[in-house]
Motif scaffolding. Structure first.
Motif, PDB file in Angstrom:
ATOM      1  N   TYR A  63       0.831  -1.197   0.000  1.00 15.52           N
ATOM      2  CA  TYR A  63       0.000   0.000   0.000  1.00 15.52           C
ATOM      3  C   TYR A  63       0.871   1.255   0.000  1.00 15.52           C
ATOM      4  O   TYR A  63       2.034   1.233   0.410  1.00 15.52           O
ATOM      5  CB  TYR A  63      -0.911   0.017   1.234  1.00 15.52           C
ATOM      6  CG  TYR A  63      -2.008  -1.009   1.183  1.00 15.52           C
ATOM      7  CD1 TYR A  63      -2.990  -0.951   0.201  1.00 15.52           C
ATOM      8  CD2 TYR A  63      -2.053  -2.047   2.114  1.00 15.52           C
ATOM      9  CE1 TYR A  63      -4.000  -1.900   0.151  1.00 15.52           C
ATOM     10  CE2 TYR A  63      -3.065  -2.999   2.068  1.00 15.52           C
ATOM     11  CZ  TYR A  63      -4.032  -2.911   1.081  1.00 15.52           C
ATOM     12  OH  TYR A  63      -5.029  -3.860   1.027  1.00 15.52           O
ATOM     13  N   ASN A 257      -7.850  -3.756   5.372  1.00 14.16           N
ATOM     14  CA  ASN A 257      -8.829  -4.539   4.626  1.00 14.16           C
ATOM     15  C   ASN A 257     -10.171  -4.698   5.315  1.00 14.16           C
ATOM     16  O   ASN A 257     -11.200  -4.815   4.637  1.00 14.16           O
ATOM     17  CB  ASN A 257      -8.243  -5.911   4.294  1.00 14.16           C
ATOM     18  CG  ASN A 257      -7.028  -5.817   3.399  1.00 14.16           C
ATOM     19  OD1 ASN A 257      -5.935  -6.190   3.795  1.00 14.16           O
ATOM     20  ND2 ASN A 257      -7.192  -5.294   2.204  1.00 14.16           N
ATOM     21  N   GLN A 260     -12.200  -1.560   4.706  1.00 12.32           N
ATOM     22  CA  GLN A 260     -12.448  -1.525   3.266  1.00 12.32           C
ATOM     23  C   GLN A 260     -13.615  -2.432   2.894  1.00 12.32           C
ATOM     24  O   GLN A 260     -14.531  -2.030   2.156  1.00 12.32           O
ATOM     25  CB  GLN A 260     -11.192  -1.950   2.503  1.00 12.32           C
ATOM     26  CG  GLN A 260     -11.374  -2.005   0.988  1.00 12.32           C
ATOM     27  CD  GLN A 260     -10.195  -2.641   0.272  1.00 12.32           C
ATOM     28  OE1 GLN A 260      -9.499  -3.475   0.846  1.00 12.32           O
ATOM     29  NE2 GLN A 260      -9.979  -2.271  -0.973  1.00 12.32           N
ATOM     30  N   GLN A 263     -16.964  -1.059   4.106  1.00 16.76           N
ATOM     31  CA  GLN A 263     -17.430   0.038   3.259  1.00 16.76           C
ATOM     32  C   GLN A 263     -17.936  -0.477   1.910  1.00 16.76           C
ATOM     33  O   GLN A 263     -18.999  -0.048   1.426  1.00 16.76           O
ATOM     34  CB  GLN A 263     -16.306   1.053   3.064  1.00 16.76           C
ATOM     35  CG  GLN A 263     -15.936   1.806   4.338  1.00 16.76           C
ATOM     36  CD  GLN A 263     -14.653   2.618   4.201  1.00 16.76           C
ATOM     37  OE1 GLN A 263     -14.095   2.754   3.110  1.00 16.76           O
ATOM     38  NE2 GLN A 263     -14.171   3.142   5.318  1.00 16.76           N
ATOM     39  N   GLY A 288     -13.376   3.064   9.254  1.00 17.56           N
ATOM     40  CA  GLY A 288     -12.220   3.618   8.547  1.00 17.56           C
ATOM     41  C   GLY A 288     -11.628   4.844   9.203  1.00 17.56           C
ATOM     42  O   GLY A 288     -10.536   5.283   8.816  1.00 17.56           O
ATOM     43  N   ILE A 398      -8.900   5.625   6.668  1.00 23.01           N
ATOM     44  CA  ILE A 398      -8.768   4.760   5.494  1.00 23.01           C
ATOM     45  C   ILE A 398     -10.144   4.650   4.861  1.00 23.01           C
ATOM     46  O   ILE A 398     -11.078   4.132   5.482  1.00 23.01           O
ATOM     47  CB  ILE A 398      -8.229   3.368   5.875  1.00 23.01           C
ATOM     48  CG1 ILE A 398      -6.806   3.490   6.442  1.00 23.01           C
ATOM     49  CG2 ILE A 398      -8.248   2.426   4.666  1.00 23.01           C
ATOM     50  CD1 ILE A 398      -6.196   2.170   6.893  1.00 23.01           C
ATOM     51  N   ILE A 400     -12.439   3.904   1.109  1.00 21.93           N
ATOM     52  CA  ILE A 400     -12.405   3.411  -0.270  1.00 21.93           C
ATOM     53  C   ILE A 400     -12.496   4.591  -1.237  1.00 21.93           C
ATOM     54  O   ILE A 400     -13.080   5.624  -0.933  1.00 21.93           O
ATOM     55  CB  ILE A 400     -13.539   2.398  -0.541  1.00 21.93           C
ATOM     56  CG1 ILE A 400     -14.915   2.998  -0.212  1.00 21.93           C
ATOM     57  CG2 ILE A 400     -13.301   1.109   0.232  1.00 21.93           C
ATOM     58  CD1 ILE A 400     -16.074   2.099  -0.601  1.00 21.93           C
ATOM     59  N   TYR A 408      -7.152  -0.009  -4.421  1.00 20.77           N
ATOM     60  CA  TYR A 408      -6.661   0.214  -3.065  1.00 20.77           C
ATOM     61  C   TYR A 408      -7.378   1.397  -2.429  1.00 20.77           C
ATOM     62  O   TYR A 408      -7.667   2.393  -3.103  1.00 20.77           O
ATOM     63  CB  TYR A 408      -5.159   0.480  -3.079  1.00 20.77           C
ATOM     64  CG  TYR A 408      -4.303  -0.758  -3.251  1.00 20.77           C
ATOM     65  CD1 TYR A 408      -4.878  -2.007  -3.496  1.00 20.77           C
ATOM     66  CD2 TYR A 408      -2.927  -0.683  -3.167  1.00 20.77           C
ATOM     67  CE1 TYR A 408      -4.081  -3.142  -3.634  1.00 20.77           C
ATOM     68  CE2 TYR A 408      -2.117  -1.809  -3.312  1.00 20.77           C
ATOM     69  CZ  TYR A 408      -2.709  -3.038  -3.550  1.00 20.77           C
ATOM     70  OH  TYR A 408      -1.911  -4.150  -3.688  1.00 20.77           O
ATOM     71  N   PRO A 409      -7.659   1.332  -1.147  1.00 12.05           N
ATOM     72  CA  PRO A 409      -8.319   2.456  -0.484  1.00 12.05           C
ATOM     73  C   PRO A 409      -7.380   3.652  -0.337  1.00 12.05           C
ATOM     74  O   PRO A 409      -6.160   3.527  -0.487  1.00 12.05           O
ATOM     75  CB  PRO A 409      -8.704   1.880   0.879  1.00 12.05           C
ATOM     76  CG  PRO A 409      -7.713   0.795   1.124  1.00 12.05           C
ATOM     77  CD  PRO A 409      -7.416   0.204  -0.233  1.00 12.05           C
TER      78      PRO A 409
END
Length: 538
Positions: A63, A257, A260, A263, A288, A398, A400, A408-409
């Motif tokens: 990431y 994850n 993510q 969401q 997040g 974090i 999305i 990737y977020p």
């Protein structure tokens, strides 16, 4: 459609524990979905091999954060494990539980069962500590914890003496009665091989008929019937699959994850989800949010005595340590780069340490493209003293960026975004120099290479640590635990607020970060979470 009692998404530090403990009685069937592949790779099993996995897309999500003003605009590299064992298969293996006060604060925030006294039995049951069991430590558990004191480079003793001269007590066990002081780190390794959560828990579980592990299986959506989670949709080798959970869906994807997937499935900030065309199942602005991470920096020195640089850099040295490892499973390749360290207070008025030290008997000032230059250090006798903050007050998020699960977020750490964090790090780097100035180290230091003797003013020191700091790979709290559904994501039993049949069990549930490396507490969270699941099943 196949049905399992439990579906665990993620085979990392917590997910591996869940797979083993939920299946142990034979009563329940468990499906584990892992987006990555096998951990049976040479550089994964070799302890110092994590230098090779640091950027390897075969085992690492790789990431990258958004450019961060707190890091002078740098976009930080965030390695996260994408294989069986998760980040426990690519980390530096340092075994630190955290401070008693960390967990007592979790309980005081309205999370019964999460105090240090509540969790100590779990920590002890998990461990097979090489030093033996006592009031604080466990022996005979699944995770072998190695005592590295007899094995570290001789220069480590100089560091320990210098830390003592600077006012730190020597501490033989950071997981014992007290964390404060300087000492040698314990690591998760056994007989020259990494002791990941997969090796300790998942490998035994995979031998059972009631456990199924699917690799290269990317969970794309949680399936619901009303407000109850009933299954998972996942992609594997270009095909879409749907599996059903008879009892619970458990997310153990970690701090990136897990939020993510929530969401993507319609659980999160309503405005964000609606803007991406995702139907809102349950609105919660805290999915997040509350991202916390430890930030670290190294001060590197050129020495007058040999360090590991003289062994790990030349071809003959590589051959020597390679043969030593292959034949005897010993030597530098069987250990972590973080030989020693410690915990200290930047202000004597503080009641407990707020900074962590790392000592490395080698230096990597010269970058090497494509890998972390652990195995190709500098061409001079070098060593490093690093540090990281224990309980930063900065908060990030974090989120999305699209409805595509393969995108990737957006990771926004907001590093050093509070005056408190800046002031603590400024005091901390000055203390590193204080250690280096003590006789035990000063007499063998030729020069400070990074940041160098020209960096002396507070302004320059702050600019330097903004430019050179980075994550020490401990992101937590993006699915924060707490009793109040309006301010948290999961309740004290790790059930997602507002949704039945769904839990999050991994480091993302930490109410606040712990003081030190996070992997031991992640494994403990899996252990504690499994207890809760089994208790609630009756």
């Amino acid at each position: 459609m196949q049905t399992y009692d439990f579906i665990v998404v993620g085979a990392g530090s917590a997910g591996s524990v869940l797979a083993e403990r939920l299946s142990a009685s034979g009563r329940f069937s468990v499906l584990v979905l892992e987006a990555g592949g096998t951990d049976r790779r040479f550089y994964v099993q070799m302890p110092l091999g994590y230098g090779k996995t640091f950027y390897d897309p075969a085992v690492n999500w790789n990431y990258r954060t958004e450019p961060d003003p707190g890091l002078a605009g740098n976009a930080d590299h965030w390695p996260r494990g994408k294989l069986l064992g998760g980040s426990s298969s690519i980390n530096a293996m340092v075994w630190i539980r955290g401070q008693r006060e960390d967990f007592d604060a979790w309980a005081a925030a309205g999370n019964p069962g999460w105090s240090y006294a509540d969790l100590l039995p779990a920590f002890k049951a998990i461990e097979d500590f090489e030093g033996g069991a006592d009031e604080w430590r466990g022996a005979g558990g699944p995770v072998h914890v190695q005592d590295c004191r007899p094995l570290v480079h001789p220069l480590t003793q100089r560091y320990l003496k210098a830390a003592e001269q600077a006012g730190l007590p020597l501490n033989p066990d950071f997981n014992g009665a007290s964390q404060e002081g300087a000492g040698v780190y314990q690591i998760t390794a056994k007989n020259g091989r990494r002791m990941s959560a997969a090796r300790a828990f998942l490998w035994p579980a995979m031998k059972r008929a009631n456990v199924r592990v699917e690799t290269h299986a990317l969970a794309t959506k949680i399936l619901f019937e009303g407000s109850r989670a009933v299954g998972i949709e996942y992609e594997q080798h270009g095909r879409k699959h749907i599996v059903r959970a008879g009892r619970e869906v458990i997310l153990s994807g970690g701090s990136v994850n897990s939020p993510q997937l929530l969401q993507l499935s319609g659980i999160g900030p309503a405005t964000l989800l609606q803007g991406l065309g995702i139907p809102v199942v349950h609105a919660n602005d805290h999915v997040g949010a509350n991202l916390q991470d430890h930030l670290g920096i190294n001060y590197s020195f050129k020495g007058r005595e040999p360090t590991l640089n003289q062994i790990l850099r030349p071809w003959w040295g590589k051959m020597l340590v390679g043969m030593q490892y292959l034949l005897l499973r010993s030597g530098p390749l069987s250990l972590s780069m973080n030989a020693a360290g410690g915990f200290f207070r930047t202000d004597p008025a503080m009641t407990r340490p707020n900074m962590q030290l790392y000592f490395q008997a080698f230096s990597t000032v010269i970058p090497k493209s494509g890998e972390r230059p652990i195995l190709t250090p500098d061409p001079w006798p070098g060593f490093s003293v690093g540090l990281s903050n224990c309980r930063p007050s900065s908060r990030g998020e974090i989120m999305i960026r699209s409805a595509n699960p393969r995108d990737y977020p957006r990771i926004t750490p907001n590093a050093y975004s509070t005056d408190q964090d800046v002031a603590e790090m400024l005091a901390a780097v000055k203390f590193v120099r204080k250690i280096a100035a003590q006789p035990a180290l000063a007499e063998i230091i030729e020069e400070e290479v990074l940041p160098g003797p020209s960096i002396t003013s507070d302004e320059d020191l702050i600019l330097d640590f903004r430019k050179r700091s980075g994550t020490v790979y401990h992101p937590v709290s993006t699915c924060r635990m707490g009793p109040d559904a309006g301010n948290n994501v999961v309740d004290p039993r790790l059930r997602v607020h507002g949704i039945a049949g769904l839990r999050v069990i991994d480091a993302s549930i930490y109410p606040d970060n712990i003081s030190g490396n996070t992997n031991a507490a992640s494994i403990m969270t899996g252990w504690k979470g499994a207890d809760m699941v089994l208790e609630d099943c009756g």
